[in-house]
Design a protein around this motif. Structure first.
Motif, PDB file in Angstrom:
ATOM      1  N   GLY A  89      19.336  -9.068  14.226  1.00  0.00           N
ATOM      2  CA  GLY A  89      19.566  -7.712  13.778  1.00  0.00           C
ATOM      3  C   GLY A  89      18.560  -7.253  12.745  1.00  0.00           C
ATOM      4  N   GLU A  90      17.684  -8.152  12.318  1.00  0.00           N
ATOM      5  CA  GLU A  90      16.657  -7.794  11.352  1.00  0.00           C
ATOM      6  C   GLU A  90      15.461  -7.186  12.063  1.00  0.00           C
ATOM      7  N   VAL A  91      14.851  -6.241  11.408  1.00  0.00           N
ATOM      8  CA  VAL A  91      13.649  -5.614  11.951  1.00  0.00           C
ATOM      9  C   VAL A  91      12.440  -6.325  11.358  1.00  0.00           C
ATOM     10  N   SER A  92      11.554  -6.787  12.212  1.00  0.00           N
ATOM     11  CA  SER A  92      10.333  -7.438  11.739  1.00  0.00           C
ATOM     12  C   SER A  92       9.336  -6.393  11.277  1.00  0.00           C
ATOM     13  N   ALA A  93       8.675  -6.685  10.175  1.00  0.00           N
ATOM     14  CA  ALA A  93       7.648  -5.779   9.666  1.00  0.00           C
ATOM     15  C   ALA A  93       6.423  -5.860  10.563  1.00  0.00           C
ATOM     16  N   PRO A  94       5.809  -4.722  10.842  1.00  0.00           N
ATOM     17  CA  PRO A  94       4.594  -4.746  11.651  1.00  0.00           C
ATOM     18  C   PRO A  94       3.442  -5.419  10.905  1.00  0.00           C
ATOM     19  N   VAL A  95       2.539  -5.999  11.669  1.00  0.00           N
ATOM     20  CA  VAL A  95       1.373  -6.665  11.104  1.00  0.00           C
ATOM     21  C   VAL A  95       0.132  -6.100  11.784  1.00  0.00           C
ATOM     22  N   LEU A  96      -0.839  -5.700  10.966  1.00  0.00           N
ATOM     23  CA  LEU A  96      -2.130  -5.230  11.463  1.00  0.00           C
ATOM     24  C   LEU A  96      -3.162  -6.285  11.107  1.00  0.00           C
ATOM     25  N   ILE A  97      -3.878  -6.778  12.100  1.00  0.00           N
ATOM     26  CA  ILE A  97      -4.906  -7.795  11.885  1.00  0.00           C
ATOM     27  C   ILE A  97      -6.265  -7.166  12.178  1.00  0.00           C
ATOM     28  N   VAL A  98      -7.176  -7.269  11.202  1.00  0.00           N
ATOM     29  CA  VAL A  98      -8.496  -6.650  11.328  1.00  0.00           C
ATOM     30  C   VAL A  98      -9.560  -7.692  10.985  1.00  0.00           C
ATOM     31  N   ASP A  99     -10.525  -7.860  11.866  1.00  0.00           N
ATOM     32  CA  ASP A  99     -11.648  -8.757  11.614  1.00  0.00           C
ATOM     33  C   ASP A  99     -12.774  -7.959  10.967  1.00  0.00           C
ATOM     34  N   GLU A 100     -13.284  -8.466   9.852  1.00  0.00           N
ATOM     35  CA  GLU A 100     -14.390  -7.826   9.136  1.00  0.00           C
ATOM     36  C   GLU A 100     -14.055  -6.365   8.803  1.00  0.00           C
ATOM     37  N   ILE A 101     -13.034  -6.166   8.013  1.00  0.00           N
ATOM     38  CA  ILE A 101     -12.526  -4.826   7.702  1.00  0.00           C
ATOM     39  C   ILE A 101     -13.597  -3.903   7.138  1.00  0.00           C
ATOM     40  N   GLU A 102     -14.582  -4.455   6.459  1.00  0.00           N
ATOM     41  CA  GLU A 102     -15.606  -3.621   5.825  1.00  0.00           C
ATOM     42  C   GLU A 102     -16.745  -3.241   6.769  1.00  0.00           C
ATOM     43  N   SER A 103     -16.751  -3.761   7.996  1.00  0.00           N
ATOM     44  CA  SER A 103     -17.927  -3.587   8.854  1.00  0.00           C
ATOM     45  C   SER A 103     -18.165  -2.143   9.282  1.00  0.00           C
ATOM     46  N   SER A 104     -17.131  -1.333   9.393  1.00  0.00           N
ATOM     47  CA  SER A 104     -17.338   0.050   9.829  1.00  0.00           C
ATOM     48  C   SER A 104     -16.693   1.065   8.897  1.00  0.00           C
ATOM     49  N   LEU A 105     -16.246   0.608   7.736  1.00  0.00           N
ATOM     50  CA  LEU A 105     -15.578   1.512   6.804  1.00  0.00           C
ATOM     51  C   LEU A 105     -16.280   1.514   5.453  1.00  0.00           C
ATOM     52  N   HIS A 106     -16.324   2.660   4.841  1.00  0.00           N
ATOM     53  CA  HIS A 106     -16.867   2.780   3.494  1.00  0.00           C
ATOM     54  C   HIS A 106     -15.996   1.959   2.545  1.00  0.00           C
ATOM     55  N   PRO A 107     -16.579   1.312   1.517  1.00  0.00           N
ATOM     56  CA  PRO A 107     -15.788   0.493   0.593  1.00  0.00           C
ATOM     57  C   PRO A 107     -14.633   1.249  -0.071  1.00  0.00           C
ATOM     58  N   LEU A 108     -14.824   2.534  -0.380  1.00  0.00           N
ATOM     59  CA  LEU A 108     -13.735   3.302  -0.987  1.00  0.00           C
ATOM     60  C   LEU A 108     -12.606   3.573   0.002  1.00  0.00           C
ATOM     61  N   LEU A 109     -12.945   3.705   1.278  1.00  0.00           N
ATOM     62  CA  LEU A 109     -11.925   3.886   2.301  1.00  0.00           C
ATOM     63  C   LEU A 109     -11.112   2.603   2.475  1.00  0.00           C
ATOM     64  N   VAL A 110     -11.784   1.470   2.419  1.00  0.00           N
ATOM     65  CA  VAL A 110     -11.075   0.183   2.508  1.00  0.00           C
ATOM     66  C   VAL A 110     -10.110   0.049   1.335  1.00  0.00           C
ATOM     67  N   ARG A 111     -10.574   0.363   0.125  1.00  0.00           N
ATOM     68  CA  ARG A 111      -9.695   0.303  -1.062  1.00  0.00           C
ATOM     69  C   ARG A 111      -8.484   1.206  -0.896  1.00  0.00           C
ATOM     70  N   ARG A 112      -8.697   2.414  -0.365  1.00  0.00           N
ATOM     71  CA  ARG A 112      -7.587   3.355  -0.165  1.00  0.00           C
ATOM     72  C   ARG A 112      -6.599   2.808   0.854  1.00  0.00           C
ATOM     73  N   LEU A 113      -7.085   2.228   1.913  1.00  0.00           N
ATOM     74  CA  LEU A 113      -6.219   1.619   2.925  1.00  0.00           C
ATOM     75  C   LEU A 113      -5.370   0.504   2.305  1.00  0.00           C
ATOM     76  N   LEU A 114      -5.988  -0.319   1.469  1.00  0.00           N
ATOM     77  CA  LEU A 114      -5.250  -1.381   0.792  1.00  0.00           C
ATOM     78  C   LEU A 114      -4.190  -0.802  -0.140  1.00  0.00           C
ATOM     79  N   ASP A 115      -4.537   0.269  -0.837  1.00  0.00           N
ATOM     80  CA  ASP A 115      -3.565   0.940  -1.710  1.00  0.00           C
ATOM     81  C   ASP A 115      -2.351   1.420  -0.905  1.00  0.00           C
ATOM     82  N   LEU A 116      -2.588   1.943   0.280  1.00  0.00           N
ATOM     83  CA  LEU A 116      -1.495   2.423   1.122  1.00  0.00           C
ATOM     84  C   LEU A 116      -0.569   1.276   1.534  1.00  0.00           C
TER      85      LEU A 116
END
Length: 112
Positions: free
Chosen positions: A4-31
């Motif tokens: 009856g428990e809901v599992s939390a979703p998991v997003l797996i990303v390889d090389e998160i910084e490869s196509s994103l600006h560093p500030l965008l990565v920080r914002r994503l982590l903040d979210l």
């Protein structure tokens, strides 16, 4: 999962910084870290070679894992929490200085 428990979703990303600006990565982590926005407790698991994210203001020591290779080239995961780390330590510098292992070893080259 039958409990009856809901599992939390998991997003797996390889090389998160490869196509994103560093500030965008920080914002994503903040979210992901903001419980008001991430109400279901989704998890982000990612790999990176960017030392910009090696920061105790972003992550707890148990959230940072390093991959180190032994002499036989087998990979081993090592949590940063296995090391004695002061809260004021600049992780990026300590890592690049080799304090935690998981850095490339360059063979000595002789001039010919």
């Amino acid at each position: 999962n039958g409990t009856g428990e809901v599992s939390a979703p998991v997003l797996i990303v390889d090389e998160i910084e490869s196509s994103l600006h560093p500030l965008l990565v920080r914002r994503l982590l903040d979210l992901f870290h903001n419980p008001a926005i991430n109400r279901n407790g989704a998890q982000l698991v990612f790999t990176t070679h960017s030392t910009l994210l090696f920061d105790q203001s972003i992550f707890r020591r148990d959230q940072i894992w390093l991959v180190d290779k032994d002499a036989g080239q087998a990979s081993h995961l090592v949590p940063l929490s296995d090391f004695q780390v002061r809260k004021d330590l600049v992780l990026e510098k300590a890592y690049l200085d080799g304090r935690f292992g998981a850095i490339p070893i360059f063979p000595a080259f002789e001039e010919t």
